[in-house]
Design a protein around this motif. Structure first.
Motif, PDB file in Angstrom:
ATOM      1  N   GLU A  52     -15.922   8.775  19.834  1.00 44.22           N
ATOM      2  CA  GLU A  52     -14.815   9.036  19.577  1.00 44.22           C
ATOM      3  C   GLU A  52     -14.457  10.588  19.362  1.00 44.22           C
ATOM      4  O   GLU A  52     -13.450  11.212  19.820  1.00 44.22           O
ATOM      5  N   PRO A  53     -15.330  11.460  18.610  1.00 42.86           N
ATOM      6  CA  PRO A  53     -14.914  12.916  18.613  1.00 42.86           C
ATOM      7  C   PRO A  53     -15.016  13.494  19.835  1.00 42.86           C
ATOM      8  O   PRO A  53     -14.046  14.425  20.045  1.00 42.86           O
ATOM      9  N   GLN A  54     -16.015  13.235  20.757  1.00 47.18           N
ATOM     10  CA  GLN A  54     -15.845  13.915  22.038  1.00 47.18           C
ATOM     11  C   GLN A  54     -14.588  13.310  23.020  1.00 47.18           C
ATOM     12  O   GLN A  54     -13.864  14.232  23.563  1.00 47.18           O
ATOM     13  N   LEU A  55     -14.088  12.178  22.660  1.00 45.41           N
ATOM     14  CA  LEU A  55     -12.834  11.670  23.371  1.00 45.41           C
ATOM     15  C   LEU A  55     -11.686  12.371  22.890  1.00 45.41           C
ATOM     16  O   LEU A  55     -10.772  12.631  23.429  1.00 45.41           O
ATOM     17  N   ARG A  56     -11.700  12.711  21.469  1.00 48.08           N
ATOM     18  CA  ARG A  56     -10.646  13.291  20.885  1.00 48.08           C
ATOM     19  C   ARG A  56     -10.618  15.016  21.299  1.00 48.08           C
ATOM     20  O   ARG A  56      -9.658  15.322  21.746  1.00 48.08           O
ATOM     21  N   ARG A  57     -11.966  15.493  21.357  1.00 47.76           N
ATOM     22  CA  ARG A  57     -11.847  16.730  22.004  1.00 47.76           C
ATOM     23  C   ARG A  57     -11.418  16.909  23.336  1.00 47.76           C
ATOM     24  O   ARG A  57     -10.519  17.949  23.841  1.00 47.76           O
ATOM     25  N   ASP A  58     -11.788  15.918  24.424  1.00 48.51           N
ATOM     26  CA  ASP A  58     -11.256  15.804  25.778  1.00 48.51           C
ATOM     27  C   ASP A  58      -9.819  15.847  25.815  1.00 48.51           C
ATOM     28  O   ASP A  58      -9.200  16.294  26.597  1.00 48.51           O
ATOM     29  N   HIS A  59      -9.233  14.880  24.977  1.00 53.29           N
ATOM     30  CA  HIS A  59      -7.830  14.697  24.728  1.00 53.29           C
ATOM     31  C   HIS A  59      -7.269  16.109  24.506  1.00 53.29           C
ATOM     32  O   HIS A  59      -6.075  16.196  24.954  1.00 53.29           O
ATOM     33  N   LYS A  60      -7.477  16.502  23.574  1.00 55.62           N
ATOM     34  CA  LYS A  60      -6.701  17.834  22.887  1.00 55.62           C
ATOM     35  C   LYS A  60      -6.815  19.080  23.896  1.00 55.62           C
ATOM     36  O   LYS A  60      -5.817  19.689  24.228  1.00 55.62           O
ATOM     37  N   GLU A  61      -8.191  19.150  24.716  1.00 51.78           N
ATOM     38  CA  GLU A  61      -8.298  20.040  25.776  1.00 51.78           C
ATOM     39  C   GLU A  61      -7.357  19.487  26.977  1.00 51.78           C
ATOM     40  O   GLU A  61      -6.507  20.760  27.554  1.00 51.78           O
ATOM     41  N   ARG A  62      -7.064  18.301  27.379  1.00 53.08           N
ATOM     42  CA  ARG A  62      -6.213  18.062  28.363  1.00 53.08           C
ATOM     43  C   ARG A  62      -4.621  18.418  27.913  1.00 53.08           C
ATOM     44  O   ARG A  62      -3.788  19.024  28.723  1.00 53.08           O
ATOM     45  N   MET A  63      -4.307  18.029  26.713  1.00 51.00           N
ATOM     46  CA  MET A  63      -3.166  18.362  25.990  1.00 51.00           C
ATOM     47  C   MET A  63      -2.845  19.863  25.987  1.00 51.00           C
ATOM     48  O   MET A  63      -1.570  20.415  26.382  1.00 51.00           O
TER      49      MET A  63
END
Length: 167
Positions: free
Chosen positions: A48-59
């Motif tokens: 989950e933390p990696q997915l959150r970082r990926d999502h934040k990077e995309r946004m």
């Protein structure tokens, strides 16, 4: 190249119609059966933390693309406004020069008709074309020089006016 890199947002799709999402859910279901729910829950919590970082990077990347597009639009608007103002200034200057040359030609027509021909002839048209249309052709200069030559030749051949009789 992903949709984030291309600057194009993907079309919204329902979860059932996206084959990639369906395949991912299928894989998650198979992992859940193979690992058990406790181990799968631990693995997903670790992921989950990696997915959150990926999502934040995309946004962040999408926000930067939107910001760059807005800056480009504002730049184009400012450039278009400057070009319009430059065009209006050229029209104004061309009109003022044309009116001044016509007025001067009419004023000097009685004493020096050849100067009136120079002021109201091809030179007037050439200058108006330069200021109003922002272009000048070689034919304009040829016509201007030919008009000037003919006016000066005619003035040289003209008889000087007779002096007024003295009483």
């Amino acid at each position: 190249m992903t949709t984030e890199d291309s600057g194009i947002l993907p079309a919204a799709q329902s979860p059932g119609s996206d084959p990639v999402l369906f395949a991912g859910l299928d894989i998650a279901r198979k992992w859940g059966e193979a690992l058990g729910t406790e181990k799968l829950d631990v693995a997903l919590k670790a992921l989950e933390p990696q997915l959150r970082r990926d999502h934040k990077e995309r946004m962040t990347r999408l926000d930067m693309q939107r910001h760059a597009a807005e800056q480009e639009r504002q730049f184009l608007e400012r450039r278009e406004k400057r070009a319009h103002l430059r065009h209006l200034a050229g029209l104004t200057v061309g009109a003022v020069i044309a009116v001044a040359m016509l007025g001067a030609g009419v004023y000097v027509a009685a004493e020096a008709w050849w100067l009136a021909v120079l002021l109201c002839g091809p030179s007037l048209l050439a200058l108006a074309k330069v200021f109003v249309l922002n272009r000048s052709d070689p034919d304009d200069m040829k016509a201007l020089s030919a008009g000037g030559r003919s006016a000066t030749n005619a003035a040289a051949q003209a008889q000087p006016p007779a002096p007024p009789p003295t009483i």
